[in-house]
Design a protein around this motif. Structure first.
Motif, PDB file in Angstrom:
ATOM      1  N   TRP A 183      58.824  56.865  19.222  1.00  0.00           N
ATOM      2  CA  TRP A 183      58.501  56.868  17.787  1.00  0.00           C
ATOM      3  C   TRP A 183      57.630  55.659  17.469  1.00  0.00           C
ATOM      4  CZ3 TRP A 183      60.096  60.877  14.708  1.00  0.00           C
ATOM      5  CH2 TRP A 183      61.002  61.779  15.295  1.00  0.00           C
ATOM      6  N   LEU A 184      56.470  55.924  16.893  1.00  0.00           N
ATOM      7  CA  LEU A 184      55.544  54.836  16.608  1.00  0.00           C
ATOM      8  C   LEU A 184      55.740  54.308  15.190  1.00  0.00           C
ATOM      9  CD1 LEU A 184      53.258  56.229  14.628  1.00  0.00           C
ATOM     10  CD2 LEU A 184      52.321  57.042  16.782  1.00  0.00           C
ATOM     11  N   SER A 185      55.194  53.147  14.939  1.00  0.00           N
ATOM     12  CA  SER A 185      55.171  52.571  13.600  1.00  0.00           C
ATOM     13  C   SER A 185      53.913  53.060  12.889  1.00  0.00           C
ATOM     14  CB  SER A 185      55.172  51.040  13.671  1.00  0.00           C
ATOM     15  OG  SER A 185      56.369  50.569  14.245  1.00  0.00           O
ATOM     16  N   GLY A 186      54.085  53.483  11.669  1.00  0.00           N
ATOM     17  CA  GLY A 186      52.952  54.041  10.918  1.00  0.00           C
ATOM     18  C   GLY A 186      52.068  52.959  10.348  1.00  0.00           C
ATOM     19  N   ASN A 187      51.260  52.332  11.185  1.00  0.00           N
ATOM     20  CA  ASN A 187      50.371  51.279  10.710  1.00  0.00           C
ATOM     21  C   ASN A 187      48.921  51.649  11.000  1.00  0.00           C
ATOM     22  OD1 ASN A 187      50.028  50.750  13.517  1.00  0.00           O
ATOM     23  ND2 ASN A 187      51.781  49.360  13.481  1.00  0.00           N
ATOM     24  N   ARG A 188      48.009  50.769  10.618  1.00  0.00           N
ATOM     25  CA  ARG A 188      46.585  51.074  10.765  1.00  0.00           C
ATOM     26  C   ARG A 188      46.169  51.147  12.233  1.00  0.00           C
ATOM     27  NH1 ARG A 188      45.004  46.581   6.577  1.00  0.00           N
ATOM     28  NH2 ARG A 188      47.258  46.299   6.687  1.00  0.00           N
ATOM     29  N   THR A 189      46.802  50.345  13.087  1.00  0.00           N
ATOM     30  CA  THR A 189      46.480  50.416  14.517  1.00  0.00           C
ATOM     31  C   THR A 189      46.806  51.799  15.070  1.00  0.00           C
ATOM     32  OG1 THR A 189      46.868  48.050  14.837  1.00  0.00           O
ATOM     33  CG2 THR A 189      46.997  49.469  16.790  1.00  0.00           C
ATOM     34  N   ALA A 190      47.992  52.303  14.738  1.00  0.00           N
ATOM     35  CA  ALA A 190      48.387  53.630  15.209  1.00  0.00           C
ATOM     36  C   ALA A 190      47.436  54.695  14.688  1.00  0.00           C
ATOM     37  CB  ALA A 190      49.817  53.928  14.755  1.00  0.00           C
ATOM     38  N   CYS A 191      47.021  54.540  13.439  1.00  0.00           N
ATOM     39  CA  CYS A 191      46.118  55.530  12.853  1.00  0.00           C
ATOM     40  C   CYS A 191      44.764  55.513  13.567  1.00  0.00           C
ATOM     41  CB  CYS A 191      45.949  55.236  11.359  1.00  0.00           C
ATOM     42  SG  CYS A 191      45.198  56.587  10.446  1.00  0.00           S
ATOM     43  N   ARG A 192      44.271  54.333  13.911  1.00  0.00           N
ATOM     44  CA  ARG A 192      42.987  54.244  14.618  1.00  0.00           C
ATOM     45  C   ARG A 192      43.091  54.865  16.010  1.00  0.00           C
ATOM     46  NH1 ARG A 192      42.689  49.071  11.996  1.00  0.00           N
ATOM     47  NH2 ARG A 192      43.668  48.056  13.780  1.00  0.00           N
ATOM     48  N   VAL A 193      44.207  54.631  16.694  1.00  0.00           N
ATOM     49  CA  VAL A 193      44.385  55.211  18.026  1.00  0.00           C
ATOM     50  C   VAL A 193      44.429  56.731  17.937  1.00  0.00           C
ATOM     51  CG1 VAL A 193      45.980  55.419  19.972  1.00  0.00           C
ATOM     52  CG2 VAL A 193      45.529  53.175  18.975  1.00  0.00           C
ATOM     53  N   MET A 194      45.160  57.253  16.949  1.00  0.00           N
ATOM     54  CA  MET A 194      45.241  58.709  16.813  1.00  0.00           C
ATOM     55  C   MET A 194      43.883  59.304  16.433  1.00  0.00           C
ATOM     56  SD  MET A 194      49.033  59.538  15.296  1.00  0.00           S
ATOM     57  CE  MET A 194      48.980  58.454  13.866  1.00  0.00           C
ATOM     58  N   ALA A 195      43.073  58.560  15.700  1.00  0.00           N
ATOM     59  CA  ALA A 195      41.729  59.037  15.380  1.00  0.00           C
ATOM     60  C   ALA A 195      40.883  59.150  16.648  1.00  0.00           C
ATOM     61  CB  ALA A 195      41.066  58.093  14.378  1.00  0.00           C
ATOM     62  N   VAL A 196      41.061  58.214  17.578  1.00  0.00           N
ATOM     63  CA  VAL A 196      40.357  58.269  18.865  1.00  0.00           C
ATOM     64  C   VAL A 196      40.773  59.518  19.637  1.00  0.00           C
ATOM     65  CG1 VAL A 196      40.134  57.159  21.131  1.00  0.00           C
ATOM     66  CG2 VAL A 196      40.027  55.781  19.037  1.00  0.00           C
ATOM     67  N   ILE A 197      42.085  59.788  19.682  1.00  0.00           N
ATOM     68  CA  ILE A 197      42.584  60.976  20.388  1.00  0.00           C
ATOM     69  C   ILE A 197      42.033  62.237  19.743  1.00  0.00           C
ATOM     70  CG2 ILE A 197      44.652  62.285  21.001  1.00  0.00           C
ATOM     71  CD1 ILE A 197      46.186  59.624  21.023  1.00  0.00           C
ATOM     72  N   ALA A 198      42.047  62.290  18.405  1.00  0.00           N
ATOM     73  CA  ALA A 198      41.566  63.475  17.696  1.00  0.00           C
ATOM     74  C   ALA A 198      40.086  63.722  17.966  1.00  0.00           C
ATOM     75  CB  ALA A 198      41.822  63.315  16.197  1.00  0.00           C
ATOM     76  N   ARG A 199      39.291  62.664  18.033  1.00  0.00           N
ATOM     77  CA  ARG A 199      37.856  62.847  18.305  1.00  0.00           C
ATOM     78  C   ARG A 199      37.629  63.414  19.698  1.00  0.00           C
ATOM     79  NH1 ARG A 199      37.318  57.994  15.247  1.00  0.00           N
ATOM     80  NH2 ARG A 199      37.352  56.706  17.143  1.00  0.00           N
ATOM     81  N   ARG A 200      38.487  63.060  20.649  1.00  0.00           N
ATOM     82  CA  ARG A 200      38.348  63.612  21.996  1.00  0.00           C
ATOM     83  C   ARG A 200      38.540  65.122  21.999  1.00  0.00           C
ATOM     84  NH1 ARG A 200      41.871  59.242  25.581  1.00  0.00           N
ATOM     85  NH2 ARG A 200      40.415  57.487  25.390  1.00  0.00           N
ATOM     86  N   TYR A 201      39.390  65.604  21.110  1.00  0.00           N
ATOM     87  CA  TYR A 201      39.646  67.039  21.056  1.00  0.00           C
ATOM     88  C   TYR A 201      38.491  67.797  20.406  1.00  0.00           C
ATOM     89  CZ  TYR A 201      44.514  65.815  22.105  1.00  0.00           C
ATOM     90  OH  TYR A 201      45.659  65.340  22.684  1.00  0.00           O
ATOM     91  N   ALA A 202      37.703  67.114  19.572  1.00  0.00           N
ATOM     92  CA  ALA A 202      36.548  67.720  18.904  1.00  0.00           C
ATOM     93  C   ALA A 202      36.951  68.953  18.105  1.00  0.00           C
ATOM     94  CB  ALA A 202      35.462  68.074  19.928  1.00  0.00           C
TER      95      ALA A 202
END
Length: 311
Positions: A183-202
């Motif tokens: 379980w992650l902490s809902g902070n800006r770092t986590a959001c930026r990492v998830m944005a990176v993952i989402a961009r990989r999926y295109a």
């Protein structure tokens, strides 16, 4: 006998329990009704919170569709996502109920005595900080929900650099895990990492969901909530108004060393106490508004993101 009291004797009555309710207030009041969501300008937030709980009620249907389209492991993620949706809806509802309590405590006091004023201010702070806790928890759950949507990708994994940034362990991150490293902490770092993952999926549907979470994280009202809560929990915690406490600045030594005359009046106002209670009430209200603006857009993007991985 209330529905809850009757259900204690006959649990089968819970089968007819509502999926969403907003309850009456708790603090004493001089007749009349407590303020409703529409009175508080929160009608849209209430409807969105109910919609999140309604999404939860579709859990079994969505799980079956996921089982047919994604297989067992990923259908478990869908089951957990729908459960998180219900939790999010409930937390927001409680935060709105706290706002009703705050509105009454901010109104004309029924007890004009000093002790009456003190307990009203402490009560106001209690509801404001409890509201803040629930809002921060909602932010964490939203982030974990989004991460679980990303996990629906057939090739999803957390490589070491990303897992470290999210403070997760890939082997622990499995459906229904209670392990801290799942379980992650809902902070800006986590959001930026998830944005990176989402961009990989295109996949635009997935990126849109992650972007909505990012909008909340970057909202100044939400950032102020996190800053205020961190200060109250981890640093100096000023006493509330209405008691004979002391302000931190300026210190007695500073005043003496600058040549100021110092006396010890018994009725010197405790300004820090007033400020900290007012800030707590205002910060939690503004954060509730910020979250309320994002609830329906996030929900609108949730189901398209869930099914974006079928092709």
């Amino acid at each position: 006998m209330s529905h809850q009291e009757a259900a204690a004797d006959d649990p089968s009555l819970l089968c007819g329990a509502p999926s969403s309710v907003v309850g009456p207030g708790l603090v004493p009041r001089d007749g009349g009704r407590p303020p409703l969501c529409e009175d508080l300008g929160l009608d849209g937030t209430m409807k969105a919170a109910f919609a999140w709980q309604t999404f939860r009620t579709r859990g079994q249907t969505l799980e079956i569709h996921a089982l047919l389209n994604y297989g067992k492991h990923r259908s478990d993620w869908v089951r957990e996502i729908t459960g998180l949706a219900g939790m999010i809806g409930e937390l927001v509802i409680v935060a709105m109920e706290a706002e009703s309590e705050k509105a009454q405590l901010l109104g004309t006091p029924t007890d004009p005595t000093a002790s009456g004023y003190a307990w009203r201010r402490r009560s106001l702070r209690f509801f404001a900080e409890g509201q803040s806790n629930y809002l921060v928890t909602t932010g964490h759950l939203l982030a974990n929900l989004v991460l679980r949507v990303l996990a629906l990708h057939p090739c999803f994994c957390l490589p070491e650099p990303l897992a470290k940034k999210l403070q997760l362990t890939d082997t622990k991150f499995v459906p229904f895990s209670d392990h801290r490293e799942a379980w992650l902490s809902g902070n800006r770092t986590a959001c930026r990492v998830m944005a990176v993952i989402a961009r990989r999926y295109a996949l635009p549907e997935v990126s849109a969901l992650v972007s909505e979470l990012g909008v909340l994280q970057l909202d100044p009202r939400w950032q102020q909530l996190e800053k205020h809560r961190g200060g109250q929990y981890h640093r100096w915690r000023t006493e509330s108004a209405g008691i004979a406490a002391f302000d931190r600045q300026p210190s007695l030594a500073t005043r003496l060393l600058t040549g100021e005359m110092v006396d010890f009046p018994q009725d010197e106002p405790f300004l820090d106490g007033e400020r900290v209670v007012d800030d707590a009430a205002a910060v939690s209200r503004l954060a509730l508004e910020a979250l309320g603006e994002r609830l329906q857009p996030m929900l609108d993007r949730l189901e398209p993101a869930i099914w974006a991985f079928r092709s």
